[in-house]
Design a protein around this motif. Structure first.
Motif, PDB file in Angstrom:
ATOM      1  N   ASN A   1     -20.126 -84.095 -64.456  1.00 45.15           N
ATOM      2  CA  ASN A   1     -21.591 -84.213 -64.403  1.00 45.15           C
ATOM      3  C   ASN A   1     -22.223 -84.228 -65.797  1.00 45.15           C
ATOM      4  O   ASN A   1     -23.393 -83.906 -65.954  1.00 45.15           O
ATOM      5  N   GLY A   2     -21.456 -84.614 -66.805  1.00 42.63           N
ATOM      6  CA  GLY A   2     -21.970 -84.625 -68.174  1.00 42.63           C
ATOM      7  C   GLY A   2     -21.687 -85.940 -68.882  1.00 42.63           C
ATOM      8  O   GLY A   2     -21.658 -87.005 -68.267  1.00 42.63           O
ATOM      9  N   ASP A   3     -21.474 -85.853 -70.179  1.00 42.76           N
ATOM     10  CA  ASP A   3     -21.282 -87.034 -71.015  1.00 42.76           C
ATOM     11  C   ASP A   3     -19.990 -87.773 -70.667  1.00 42.76           C
ATOM     12  O   ASP A   3     -18.994 -87.178 -70.262  1.00 42.76           O
ATOM     13  N   TYR A   4     -20.037 -89.095 -70.876  1.00 38.84           N
ATOM     14  CA  TYR A   4     -18.876 -89.952 -70.653  1.00 38.84           C
ATOM     15  C   TYR A   4     -18.940 -91.050 -71.710  1.00 38.84           C
ATOM     16  O   TYR A   4     -19.750 -91.964 -71.611  1.00 38.84           O
ATOM     17  N   TYR A   5     -18.114 -90.934 -72.752  1.00 41.15           N
ATOM     18  CA  TYR A   5     -18.165 -91.911 -73.834  1.00 41.15           C
ATOM     19  C   TYR A   5     -16.797 -92.129 -74.461  1.00 41.15           C
ATOM     20  O   TYR A   5     -15.850 -91.392 -74.207  1.00 41.15           O
ATOM     21  N   LEU A   6     -16.728 -93.171 -75.289  1.00 42.36           N
ATOM     22  CA  LEU A   6     -15.515 -93.564 -75.990  1.00 42.36           C
ATOM     23  C   LEU A   6     -15.802 -93.567 -77.483  1.00 42.36           C
ATOM     24  O   LEU A   6     -16.826 -94.107 -77.919  1.00 42.36           O
ATOM     25  N   GLU A   7     -14.913 -92.953 -78.255  1.00 41.91           N
ATOM     26  CA  GLU A   7     -14.964 -93.046 -79.716  1.00 41.91           C
ATOM     27  C   GLU A   7     -13.776 -93.895 -80.148  1.00 41.91           C
ATOM     28  O   GLU A   7     -12.638 -93.606 -79.774  1.00 41.91           O
ATOM     29  N   LEU A   8     -14.058 -94.939 -80.903  1.00 42.69           N
ATOM     30  CA  LEU A   8     -13.048 -95.934 -81.237  1.00 42.69           C
ATOM     31  C   LEU A   8     -13.038 -96.181 -82.739  1.00 42.69           C
ATOM     32  O   LEU A   8     -14.102 -96.288 -83.362  1.00 42.69           O
TER      33      LEU A   8
END
Length: 193
Positions: free
Chosen positions: A32-39
């Motif tokens: 229920n929080g953040d969902y991201y990709l660091e590339l």
């Protein structure tokens, strides 16, 4: 395999515009929080790692699409932060809509169909509780956050599909024990609060 797509693409079965050879790729997904990709990759991918383009990367739930928000160029490296395409739901506004005595699935359908522009998202839920909510001048993302608070459940984001499920994961009866099948454990404590 990490692939780059144009900003308007919605199907990700091909190799896209380019296959990215990343030196570092990390996905963060909180319940229920953040969902991201660091590339991080080389500057040879400069034409593809642009703001609003889409990166499709493997995750434990399969390949997921992330929209690039920030790109930093350092020496011969590109560092990008891309948020899951679920966050595109911030661009769809609900002027005034009222879900009265509905279960979570009916409420999600109701609000998804009440956006100012047709929503590209498919919504579903297996939460059976009945509740009421009036959404006035909020984005679809803000509306979904309130639905989560009122109906409960766990937010599951799968590309253009948004689900609120009563339970996520499966109990396979496996126990992880120290000195048996646990290889490493790290604990971090924060006593500032």
């Amino acid at each position: 395999m990490i692939r780059a797509f144009n900003s308007i693409d919605k199907l990700y079965s091909s190799n896209g515009d380019a296959v990215i050879a990343a030196t570092k790729a990390r996905v963060k997904n909180s319940d229920n929080g953040d969902y991201y990709l660091e590339l991080t990759c080389g500057t040879e991918f400069n034409d593809f790692i642009q703001a609003n383009n889409i990166i499709v990367a493997p995750t434990p739930r399969g390949d997921q699409a992330f929209r690039i928000r920030t790109v930093t160029k350092r020496n011969k490296k590109l560092e990008a932060k891309a948020w899951h395409v679920y966050y595109d739901s911030q661009n769809y506004l609900i002027a005034d809509s009222y879900a009265v005595n509905m279960n979570c699935n009916a409420a999600l359908d109701h609000f998804n169909n009440a956006t100012d522009n047709p929503s590209p998202f498919t919504v579903s839920s297996n939460v059976d509780s009945i509740n009421t909510f009036r959404c006035v001048r909020k984005s679809l993302a803000e509306c979904i956050e309130t639905v989560l608070e009122r109906w409960g459940g766990h937010l599951v984001r799968d590309n253009w599909n948004i689900s609120i499920l009563a339970d996520i994961g499966v109990d396979n009866g496996i126990t992880i024990e120290y000195k048996k099948n646990l290889q490493e454990l790290t604990a971090a404590y924060d006593w500032s609060g």
